[in-house]
Design a protein around this motif. Structure first.
Motif, PDB file in Angstrom:
ATOM      1  N   GLY A   1       0.789  -1.216   0.000  1.00 29.43           N
ATOM      2  CA  GLY A   1       0.000   0.000   0.000  1.00 29.43           C
ATOM      3  C   GLY A   1       0.827   1.274   0.000  1.00 29.43           C
ATOM      4  O   GLY A   1       0.277   2.368  -0.178  1.00 29.43           O
ATOM      5  N   HIS A   2       2.132   1.155   0.191  1.00 30.50           N
ATOM      6  CA  HIS A   2       3.002   2.333   0.159  1.00 30.50           C
ATOM      7  C   HIS A   2       3.136   2.849  -1.272  1.00 30.50           C
ATOM      8  O   HIS A   2       3.295   2.068  -2.217  1.00 30.50           O
ATOM      9  CB  HIS A   2       4.384   1.963   0.702  1.00 30.50           C
ATOM     10  N   ALA A   3       3.065   4.155  -1.429  1.00 27.94           N
ATOM     11  CA  ALA A   3       3.262   4.769  -2.742  1.00 27.94           C
ATOM     12  C   ALA A   3       4.738   5.082  -2.920  1.00 27.94           C
ATOM     13  O   ALA A   3       5.314   5.873  -2.165  1.00 27.94           O
ATOM     14  CB  ALA A   3       2.427   6.040  -2.863  1.00 27.94           C
ATOM     15  N   ILE A   4       5.389   4.436  -3.891  1.00 28.19           N
ATOM     16  CA  ILE A   4       6.828   4.575  -4.109  1.00 28.19           C
ATOM     17  C   ILE A   4       7.070   5.759  -5.041  1.00 28.19           C
ATOM     18  O   ILE A   4       6.643   5.746  -6.196  1.00 28.19           O
ATOM     19  CB  ILE A   4       7.406   3.293  -4.740  1.00 28.19           C
ATOM     20  N   PRO A   5       7.759   6.806  -4.571  1.00 29.27           N
ATOM     21  CA  PRO A   5       8.035   7.948  -5.449  1.00 29.27           C
ATOM     22  C   PRO A   5       9.053   7.569  -6.535  1.00 29.27           C
ATOM     23  O   PRO A   5      10.033   6.875  -6.271  1.00 29.27           O
ATOM     24  CB  PRO A   5       8.630   9.003  -4.502  1.00 29.27           C
ATOM     25  N   VAL A   6       8.781   8.020  -7.747  1.00 28.44           N
ATOM     26  CA  VAL A   6       9.706   7.835  -8.865  1.00 28.44           C
ATOM     27  C   VAL A   6       9.751   9.145  -9.649  1.00 28.44           C
ATOM     28  O   VAL A   6       8.820   9.953  -9.578  1.00 28.44           O
ATOM     29  CB  VAL A   6       9.286   6.676  -9.801  1.00 28.44           C
ATOM     30  N   ARG A   7      10.822   9.339 -10.375  1.00 31.41           N
ATOM     31  CA  ARG A   7      10.938  10.513 -11.244  1.00 31.41           C
ATOM     32  C   ARG A   7      11.218  10.038 -12.657  1.00 31.41           C
ATOM     33  O   ARG A   7      12.172   9.280 -12.887  1.00 31.41           O
ATOM     34  CB  ARG A   7      12.039  11.449 -10.759  1.00 31.41           C
TER      35      ARG A   7
END
Length: 340
Positions: free
Chosen positions: A80-86
């Motif tokens: 459920g964690h939202a993984i930040p990406v760029r």
């Protein structure tokens, strides 16, 4: 700082110590860093170390090259964690002619580092390899212990393949890359991809950490004085590992860890960069040998006069530009977009 190798050809060789001298600019940089006052990262509280690394990471790096677009996104993790990406684009994506994509994992001993600390390198690879780059802000220790970083990496891997069309990326030309601990994650992702029936074009491993225990000749000979020290490595891993048994898991040690990923047959081809004055040198070489023994094409590129993390020292070390160009060329070769 430890002494450079003797120029006397009759002097006995020290196992793990290169015969080539340090690059002069690297030697000058190490002398400069030795005079800087302040505690090393491993003497700080983890949160303070993260802040210190972020402040210092960009000082020695190249100026961030301009790209067509950089966009921050979130990838859903398994818990459920939202993984930040760029996501970086070298030019406008065309749905008719999708771009190749590099999924990149930053270094930092699973404890420090971020998308921001590796922004210049990801921008450079985006430009020079003419590919999208998806830089991953996986979770770090000590708040998030093993195997959280690996799980985040695997979740982004699967997402990148599943969402490639929507991103304007070519699912047949997706590469995996990373430096140091990020190289560990990229190598583990190559194994996970094989297990899942996915086919990345390349694993780009920049001085990767691959072995369960740091007892190679290069670890012993280069334990102090060359930026990455034995004390720092021990501290990093103490922040990340959740127990001694985890050290022997392939997701942490793709070279000699056990479990379902212990064998590497059938993984994608590799380009592996190692530095002569890096404690991780020997495990990078050994991983290339393991891949080749399993029938995997693995190109090993040595940079004898360099230290760990040299890819991020381009502002002060001009020779780093050639390594950047080599990495971009490896990606272009894998993507089938090599320049004449």
């Amino acid at each position: 700082m430890s002494a450079a190798p003797s120029s006397n050809p009759d002097a006995p060789a020290t196992p793990g110590l290169p015969s080539s001298p340090l690059d002069p600019q690297v030697a000058a940089l190490l002398e400069l860093l030795a005079r800087v006052k302040g505690p090393p990262l491993y003497a700080m509280e983890p949160e303070d170390a993260k802040i210190a690394y972020e402040k210092s990471a960009l000082i020695l790096d190249i100026n961030p090259p301009p790209v067509h677009m950089a966009e921050d996104l979130l990838v859903p993790g398994r818990d459920g964690h939202a993984i930040p990406v760029r996501l970086y684009l070298p030019r406008e994506a065309s749905w008719a002619e999708p771009l190749p994509l590099l999924v990149y994992f930053h270094g930092g001993g699973f404890t420090v580092g971020s998308v921001s600390s590796h922004d210049p390198l990801c921008r450079l690879l985006c430009c020079q390899a003419d590919c999208m780059v998806l830089s991953v802000d996986y979770r770090l220790g000590p708040q998030w212990r093993f195997p959280t970083a690996a799980n985040d990496a695997f979740d982004v891997l699967h997402w990148a393949f599943a969402e490639a069309d929507k991103l304007g990326a070519d699912p047949a030309r997706i590469a995996l890359g990373g430096d140091s601990a990020g190289g560990t994650l990229a190598a583990a992702c190559a194994i996970e991809a094989r297990n899942a029936g996915l086919a990345p074009a390349l694993q780009l491993l920049i001085y990767p950490s691959t072995c369960a225990r740091q007892d190679t000749p290069s670890h012993r000979a280069l334990a102090d004085g060359y930026l990455l020290t034995a004390d720092m490595i021990r501290w990093f891993f103490s922040q990340y590992l959740n127990g001694e048994a985890s050290r022997d898991d392939w997701r942490f040690a793709p070279l000699d860890g056990g479990g379902t990923g212990a064998e590497v047959g059938g993984v994608c081809p590799a380009w592996i960069a190692v530095a002569g004055y890096d404690p991780l040198h020997d495990e990078g070489v050994a991983y290339a040998e393991k891949l080749r023994a399993a029938g995997v094409a693995a190109r090993l590129t040595e940079y004898p006069g360099m230290i760990h993390d040299f890819f991020k020292r381009g502002r002060f070390v001009p020779a780093v530009a050639q390594a950047h160009a080599d990495a971009a060329a490896a990606l272009r070769d894998a993507f089938g977009t090599s320049q004449d």
